[in-house]
Design an enzyme around this catalytic site. Structure first.
Site, short mmCIF file in Angstrom:
data_model
loop_
_atom_site.label_atom_id
_atom_site.label_comp_id
_atom_site.label_asym_id
_atom_site.label_seq_id
_atom_site.Cartn_x
_atom_site.Cartn_y
_atom_site.Cartn_z
N ASP A 1 34.20 36.74 45.90
CA ASP A 1 34.58 35.34 45.84
C ASP A 1 33.26 34.38 46.13
O ASP A 1 33.47 33.39 46.71
CB ASP A 1 35.61 35.18 46.89
CG ASP A 1 36.75 35.88 46.75
OD1 ASP A 1 37.21 36.08 45.66
OD2 ASP A 1 37.48 36.39 47.79
N LYS B 1 31.63 33.43 41.36
CA LYS B 1 31.34 34.00 39.95
C LYS B 1 31.94 33.39 38.85
O LYS B 1 31.23 33.13 38.06
CB LYS B 1 31.79 35.43 39.87
CG LYS B 1 30.96 36.45 41.15
CD LYS B 1 31.28 37.91 40.87
CE LYS B 1 33.02 38.10 41.27
NZ LYS B 1 33.17 37.53 42.91
N GLY C 1 39.87 37.23 41.37
CA GLY C 1 40.42 35.78 41.04
C GLY C 1 39.22 34.81 40.95
O GLY C 1 38.47 34.65 41.97
N HIS C 2 38.99 34.58 39.81
CA HIS C 2 37.84 33.80 39.38
C HIS C 2 38.28 32.38 39.05
O HIS C 2 38.90 32.33 37.97
CB HIS C 2 37.19 34.42 38.28
CG HIS C 2 36.85 35.95 38.45
ND1 HIS C 2 36.51 36.87 37.45
CD2 HIS C 2 36.48 36.61 39.67
CE1 HIS C 2 36.15 37.93 38.18
NE2 HIS C 2 36.18 37.86 39.45
N GLN D 1 34.69 41.22 41.98
CA GLN D 1 34.39 41.81 43.39
C GLN D 1 33.13 41.60 43.68
O GLN D 1 32.37 40.56 43.23
CB GLN D 1 34.92 43.13 43.57
CG GLN D 1 36.31 43.54 43.54
CD GLN D 1 36.92 43.44 42.31
OE1 GLN D 1 36.41 44.28 41.31
NE2 GLN D 1 37.86 42.83 41.90
N SER E 1 24.57 25.57 43.40
CA SER E 1 25.80 24.78 43.14
C SER E 1 25.94 23.97 44.34
O SER E 1 26.45 24.44 45.24
CB SER E 1 26.79 25.93 42.86
OG SER E 1 28.07 25.61 42.39
P1 GDP Z 1 34.91 34.30 42.34
O1 GDP Z 1 36.16 35.33 42.70
O2 GDP Z 1 33.51 34.86 42.82
O3 GDP Z 1 34.96 33.66 41.09
O4 GDP Z 1 34.91 33.11 43.51
P2 GDP Z 1 36.66 32.50 43.84
O5 GDP Z 1 37.14 31.72 42.71
O6 GDP Z 1 37.59 33.63 44.39
O7 GDP Z 1 36.03 31.57 44.97
C1 GDP Z 1 35.41 30.53 44.87
C2 GDP Z 1 35.92 29.10 45.12
O8 GDP Z 1 34.74 28.15 45.54
C3 GDP Z 1 36.71 28.65 44.28
O9 GDP Z 1 37.72 27.83 44.63
C4 GDP Z 1 35.81 27.55 43.39
O10 GDP Z 1 36.21 26.42 42.85
C5 GDP Z 1 34.78 27.12 44.52
N1 GDP Z 1 33.43 26.87 44.29
C6 GDP Z 1 32.76 27.27 43.53
N2 GDP Z 1 31.37 26.81 43.49
C7 GDP Z 1 31.42 26.01 44.53
C8 GDP Z 1 30.30 25.08 44.92
O11 GDP Z 1 29.27 25.27 44.87
N3 GDP Z 1 31.10 24.33 46.05
C9 GDP Z 1 32.25 24.24 46.32
N4 GDP Z 1 32.70 23.32 47.41
N5 GDP Z 1 33.18 25.04 45.98
C10 GDP Z 1 32.69 25.76 44.89
P1 IMO Z 2 36.79 38.55 43.15
O1 IMO Z 2 36.50 39.15 41.86
C1 IMO Z 2 37.24 39.55 47.25
C2 IMO Z 2 38.82 43.37 48.35
C3 IMO Z 2 40.44 43.26 48.97
C4 IMO Z 2 40.39 44.60 49.92
C5 IMO Z 2 39.23 45.48 49.01
C6 IMO Z 2 40.14 46.66 48.40
O2 IMO Z 2 37.75 37.50 43.03
O3 IMO Z 2 35.63 38.33 43.96
P2 IMO Z 2 41.61 46.56 46.17
O4 IMO Z 2 42.88 45.67 45.76
O5 IMO Z 2 40.68 46.15 45.03
O6 IMO Z 2 41.93 47.82 46.13
O7 IMO Z 2 41.42 45.97 47.59
O8 IMO Z 2 38.67 44.79 48.17
N1 IMO Z 2 39.08 42.64 47.21
C7 IMO Z 2 38.30 41.34 46.90
N2 IMO Z 2 37.97 40.54 48.01
N3 IMO Z 2 37.33 39.27 46.09
C8 IMO Z 2 37.74 39.80 45.24
O9 IMO Z 2 37.56 39.91 43.79
C9 IMO Z 2 38.53 41.15 45.69
N4 IMO Z 2 38.85 42.39 44.99
C10 IMO Z 2 39.29 43.05 45.79
O10 IMO Z 2 40.72 42.22 49.75
O11 IMO Z 2 39.63 44.16 51.14
MG MG Z 3 37.60 35.39 43.72
#
Ligand code: GDP
Ligand code: IMO
Ligand code: MG
Length: 422
Positions: free
Chosen positions: A13, A16, A40-41, A222, A411
Site C-alpha cells: 500500500d 504503487k 488493491g492498487h 504487496q 508524490s
Molecule cells: P498500492 O497498493 O501500493 O497501490 O497503494 P493503495 O492504493 O492501496 O494505497 C495508497 C493510497 O494512497 C491510495 O488511496 C492512493 O490514492 C493514495 N495516495 C497515493 N499517493 C498519494 C500521495 O502522495 N498523497 C496522498 N495523500 N495520497 C496518496
Molecule cells: P498491495 O498490492 C498490504 C497482507 C495481508 C496479510 C498478509 C498475507 O495493495 O500493496 P494474503 O491475503 O496475501 O495471504 O495476506 O499480507 N497483504 C497486503 N498488505 N497491501 C497488499 O497489497 C497486501 N496483500 C496482502 O494483510 O497481512
Molecule cells: Mg494496496
C-alpha cells in the site's frame, strides 16, 4: 532489452498504483508479476478513483498492453468483475490484456481454506482471497493452471482430484462442510469461454517485444517486507514481491532489467498481523491513519501506522537492488511540528547491525529515532521540488543520505498532477 521493475519497498500500500499509472505513460507494456486479488492498487484520474486488484495499473493508458504473468494466482471471477468494472467506466480493455497460460487459478476451495485457517489460533490477518492455499497447491504440484481451461478433459480431471483431496481435508481436519464438485466444474468450464481471448504465452510475448525494443514496466504487488523469503515471516504473503520475483513471475531474464524503482510512503503502514517496530498504536498513529486515509483498498481494514522506518527500508533497498525511490504521501506529514524517522533498531539495549529476520528478535526490537523539524505548511499544490518548504526538502534529503538512493519522484497527493519529478 529494457524492463523497469517497480515494487513496494515496505509492507504494501505504498501508492504503487499511482506511480505505475504515472510511469505507464512512457512504456508499451505493464506486466504484473506476482500476488493475486489480495492487492488493491488505487489510481485517481480525472476525478475518478479506480481500485485495481489483478489488472496492471497501466490499464488507464489506452496504448499500453497489460500482462498478467505466470507468477500471479488468478481468481477468474475477480478478473471478470474487474474487466466489467473498467468497461462500465468506458475503458476498452479487449485486446489489451494478456493472461499467462502458465499462471495458476484460484479455486473456491482456496478461499474457503484461507478463511478457515484464519479462524485458528495463529492468524496472519490475510485478505481472505485464497492466496496462500493457491500457492501451496502450485508448489505441491497439484494446482490448476490457466492453460488447463483450454483442455476441458484435463480441467475436469484435475478439479475432481483436487476436490476429493480438499474434501477429505475439510471434513477430517477442519471439521467443515465439504464442497460440491459439479458446481465448481460447471463454473470453471464456463470460464474457458470468457477468458479464452486473453490467454497467451506471455513469457514468449514479453521476450519478443523486449527484443524488438519495446519498453516494459514490471509491476510488483504487496511489498518487500511481505515477501515469503525476505519479509517478516510467517507474517507475509505467499509470493516474492521483491525484484527477483519479476523474472520468475514473468519469464524474462535478469539481464532484461535496466532499473529498479522502490515505492515508499513518507511514513510506514502495515495491514494484517505481524511485527511492525515503528507502529504507534494511538495518538500519532491515529492521526496518520486519519490524515492519510489509511484503510485497506481491498478489505477496508484500518492500516496500522507509524513513522518512517529507514532501517527496514535500507534492508529493502539491499534485497531489491533499488536504484531510485518514488516517495509518496509526503503531504500527509504537513501538519506535524516534528517528524521522526527510525534510523536503527536496538535489541536488548544493543544496536542491531542488520535487519533481523527471526520473529523473536524483531518482535522485541526497539526503534531508534531521529527527530526532524516539521514544515507546517501545505504541499499538495507544489509543482516543483523548489516549491517544497525547506523542512520538507530536508526530510527527503535525510532519507536519500541514509539510504544512499536518489528520491526521483515525490508524490504530494493522490492525483497524477500531484507529482514532482526530480
Ligand atoms: P498500492 O497498493 O501500493 O497501490 O497503494 P493503495 O492504493 O492501496 O494505497 C495508497 C493510497 O494512497 C491510495 O488511496 C492512493 O490514492 C493514495 N495516495 C497515493 N499517493 C498519494 C500521495 O502522495 N498523497 C496522498 N495523500 N495520497 C496518496
Ligand atoms: P498491495 O498490492 C498490504 C497482507 C495481508 C496479510 C498478509 C498475507 O495493495 O500493496 P494474503 O491475503 O496475501 O495471504 O495476506 O499480507 N497483504 C497486503 N498488505 N497491501 C497488499 O497489497 C497486501 N496483500 C496482502 O494483510 O497481512
Ligand atoms: Mg494496496
Amino acid at each position: 532489452m529494457s524492463m523497469k521493475v517497480i515494487l513496494g519497498a515496505q509492507w504494501g500500500d505504498e501508492g504503487k498504483g499511482k506511480i505505475v499509472d504515472l510511469l505507464s505513460a512512457d512504456v508499451d507494456i505493464v506486466a504484473r508479476y506476482q500476488g493475486g486479488a489480495n492487492a488493491g492498487h488505487t489510481v485517481v484520474v480525472d476525478g475518478k478513483t479506480y481500485v485495481l486488484h489483478l489488472i496492471p495499473s497501466g490499464i488507464l493508458h489506452p496504448n499500453v498492453v497489460c500482462v498478467i504473468g505466470n507468477g500471479v494466482v488468478l481468481d477468474p471471477q475477480a478478473f471478470l468483475d474487474e474487466v466489467a468494472f473498467l468497461e462500465s467506466h468506458g475503458i476498452n480493455v479487449r485486446g489489451r490484456i494478456l493472461i499467462s497460460h502458465n499462471a495458476h487459478l484460484i479455486m473456491p476451495y482456496h478461499k474457503l481454506i484461507d478463511s478457515l485457517n484464519e479462524q485458528g489460533t495463529s492468524k496472519i490477518g490475510t485478505t481472505g482471497r485464497g492466496i496462500g492455499p493457491a500457492y501451496i497447491d502450485k508448489f505441491a504440484r497439484v494446482g490448476v493452471k490457466i492453460v488447463d481451461l483450454l483442455h476441458s478433459d484435463i480441467l475436469v480431471k484435475k478439479i475432481k482430484a483436487n476436490i476429493e483431496d480438499k474434501n477429505r481435508l475439510l471434513s477430517k481436519i477442519y471439521n467443515s462442510s465439504t464442497i460440491n464438485v459439479d458446481e465448481i466444474v460447471d463454473s470453471y468450464l464456463h470460464y474457458d469461454e470468457q477468458l479464452d481471448e486473453f490467454i497467451k504465452d506471455t513469457s514468449l510475448y514479453l521476450n519478443q517485444e523486449l527484443k524488438a525494443g519495446k519498453k516494459v514496466l514490471a509491476e510488483g504487488a504487496q511489498g518487500a517486507m511481505l515477501d515469503v523469503d525476505f519479509g517478516t515471516y510467517p507474517y507475509v504473503t505467499s509470493s516474492n514481491p521483491t525484484s527477483g520475483g519479476a523474472c520468475t513471475g514473468l519469464g524474462v531474464p535478469p539481464t532484461a532489467i535496466d532499473s529498479i524503482i522502490g515505492v515508499s510512503k513518507a511514513y510506514t503502514t502495515r495491514v494484517g498481523n505481524g511485527p511492525f517496530p515503528t507502529e504507534i498504536k494511538e495518538g500519532i498513529g491515529d492521526q496518520l491513519r486519519k490524515i492519510g486515509g489509511e484503510y485497506g483498498a481491498t478489505t477496508g481494514r484500518p492500516r496500522r501506522c507509524g513513522w518512517l522506518d529507514l532501517f527496514s527500508l535500507k534492508y529493502s533497498v539491499m534485497v531489491n537492488g533499488i536504484q531510485e525511490i518514488a516517495l509518496t504521501k509526503l503531504d500527509v506529514l504537513d501538519g506535524f511540528d516534528t517528524v521522526k524517522v527510525c534510523v536503527g533498531y536496538k535489541y536488548q539495549d544493543k544496536p542491531l547491525k542488520s535487519f533481523p529476520l527471526d520473529l523473536c528478535t524483531i518482535e522485541d526490537t526497539e526503534p531508534v529515532y531521529e527527530s526532524l523539524p516539521g514544515w507546517k505548511s501545505e504541499i499538495a499544490n507544489a509543482k516543483s521540488y523548489d516549491d517544497l518548504p525547506h523542512g520538507c526538502r530536508s526530510y527527503v534529503e535525510f532519507m536519500e543520505k541514509y539510504l544512499a538512493v536518489h528520491v526521483r519522484i515525490v508524490s504530494v497527493g493522490a492525483t497524477r498532477e500531484q507529482t514532482i519529478a526530480r
